[in-house]
Design an enzyme around this catalytic site. Structure first.
Site, short mmCIF file in Angstrom:
data_model
loop_
_atom_site.label_atom_id
_atom_site.label_comp_id
_atom_site.label_asym_id
_atom_site.label_seq_id
_atom_site.Cartn_x
_atom_site.Cartn_y
_atom_site.Cartn_z
N GLU A 40 0.84 -1.20 0.00
CA GLU A 40 0.00 0.00 0.00
C GLU A 40 0.88 1.25 0.00
O GLU A 40 1.99 1.25 0.51
CB GLU A 40 -0.92 -0.01 1.24
N LYS A 191 -5.08 10.05 -41.19
CA LYS A 191 -4.62 8.71 -40.80
C LYS A 191 -5.79 7.81 -40.41
O LYS A 191 -6.70 8.25 -39.74
CB LYS A 191 -3.68 8.90 -39.60
C1 R5P Z 1 -3.58 10.34 -31.16
O1 R5P Z 1 -4.62 10.85 -31.54
C2 R5P Z 1 -2.50 11.11 -30.45
O2 R5P Z 1 -2.58 12.48 -30.69
C3 R5P Z 1 -1.14 10.60 -30.83
O3 R5P Z 1 -0.96 10.78 -32.23
C4 R5P Z 1 -1.02 9.12 -30.54
O4 R5P Z 1 -1.53 8.86 -29.26
C5 R5P Z 1 0.41 8.69 -30.60
O5 R5P Z 1 0.45 7.31 -30.32
P1 R5P Z 1 1.52 6.39 -31.00
O6 R5P Z 1 2.87 7.02 -30.75
O7 R5P Z 1 1.36 5.08 -30.29
O8 R5P Z 1 1.20 6.28 -32.44
#
Ligand code: R5P
Length: 310
Positions: A40, A191
């Site tokens: 804890e 994306k």
């Molecule tokens: C997503 O919408 C965030 O703004 C970042 O682009 C994302 O969390 C980055 O995560 P990763 O590095 O795993 O692609």
């Protein structure tokens, strides 16, 4: 408010809190943050905080749940010790990406975490939340700071012909703001995410990136997948060089290694909202200590935070 600020750090990022204290020409007060033999969390604040204005500095870094609960226990200790005013300074708000019900039967975890503090502290200070709307998850005053000015100051002198690029549509507002300040063109990568660790890049919207030095701007670099996919797309479209700047260096699941190995992404700039846990010449830290320290000073003195956004 108006008395000298009393600064206290949890165990998530004491170096950052210490630098803020130095910037404000004061010391952190003494506290024990540890673990009892059964696992804890153990908290004890050793200095008097009666009628004091206390700023508790704790990013919700990994292990997130531990650091959140530790902060909650510290807030409880401060309240019971009669602190007059408690500001929770959260440089990195873990769980901030879980800010809406994206699918059935999933929690809005960012709201759950906010609720832990909602009626226990007097205000929250955060930096580059994943979505600005999160400020409204409680009725507390919430000062939301942006690292963009610190990033701009650090990079603007050294990059010619920049194009500021959002790796996804979520980063568009952030990117347009920086492009305006820089007087530079912007582009957005549309994306499609395939899974937690895999992303797929679709199209680039906005100005051409051809023969320009691209700066990818995002709030979080987690697995690094978004940045590396985006860098690939920019390379294919003829960008001259590609660097990235993200506010929060979560950098998990081997991200530093993948970034090191990339021969497309030249550099990643991050801020110090989270402790440094990687070794890489390709990942450089831009400090936001002056920004957070100034915010604390202004809150404590009852001054506007407006100048921090200009
Ligand atoms: C997503 O919408 C965030 O703004 C970042 O682009 C994302 O969390 C980055 O995560 P990763 O590095 O795993 O692609």
């Amino acid at each position: 408010m108006g008395k000298s600020p009393v600064l206290l750090s949890g165990s998530a990022h004491p170096e950052f809190a210490q630098q803020i204290a130095e910037h404000l020409d004061t010391n952190l007060i003494n506290a024990t943050t540890g673990t009892f033999p059964d696992g804890e969390t153990q908290i004890e604040i050793h200095d008097n905080v009666r009628k004091k204005d206390v700023f508790l500095i704790q990013p919700f870094a990994k292990p997130q749940d531990h650091h959140i609960m530790e902060a909650a226990f510290m807030v409880d200790a401060l309240r019971r010790a009669s602190a007059a005013d408690i500001t929770m300074v959260i440089p990195y708000f873990g769980y901030s990406r879980q800010d809406r019900k994206e699918r059935p039967r999933v929690p809005i975890s960012a709201k759950v975490v906010t609720d832990i503090f909602a009626d226990k502290v007097d205000r929250i200070v955060s930096v580059d939340l994943h979505s600005h709307q999160q400020q409204g998850f409680s009725n507390l005053p919430h000062d939301h700071l942006y690292a963009a000015n610190s990033i701009y100051k650090y990079l603007s002198g050294s990059i010619e012909d920049p194009v500021i690029v959002a790796p996804d549509t979520g980063a568009a507002k952030r990117v347009k703001g920086l492009a305006k300040k820089w007087d530079a063109p912007w582009a957005i990568i549309d994306k499609d995410r395939l899974g937690a660790k895999k992303t797929e890049v679709a199209t680039i919207v906005g100005e051409s990136v051809k023969n320009r030095n691209a700066i990818l701007l995002d709030d979080i670099a987690s697995t690094g997948g978004s940045l590396l996919e985006a860098a690939k797309a920019l390379h294919q479209k003829g960008a001259k060089s590609i660097i990235a700047a993200t506010v929060h260096p979560v950098l998990c699941s081997g991200a530093p290694k993948r970034i090191n190995k990339s021969n497309i992404l030249d550099m990643l700039f991050v801020t110090d909202t989270l402790p440094k846990h990687w070794k890489s010449d390709k990942i450089e830290t831009i400090t936001i200590v002056p920004l957070v320290a100034e915010a604390i000073h202004r809150i404590n003195r009852g001054k506007s935070l407006g100048p921090l956004f200009k």
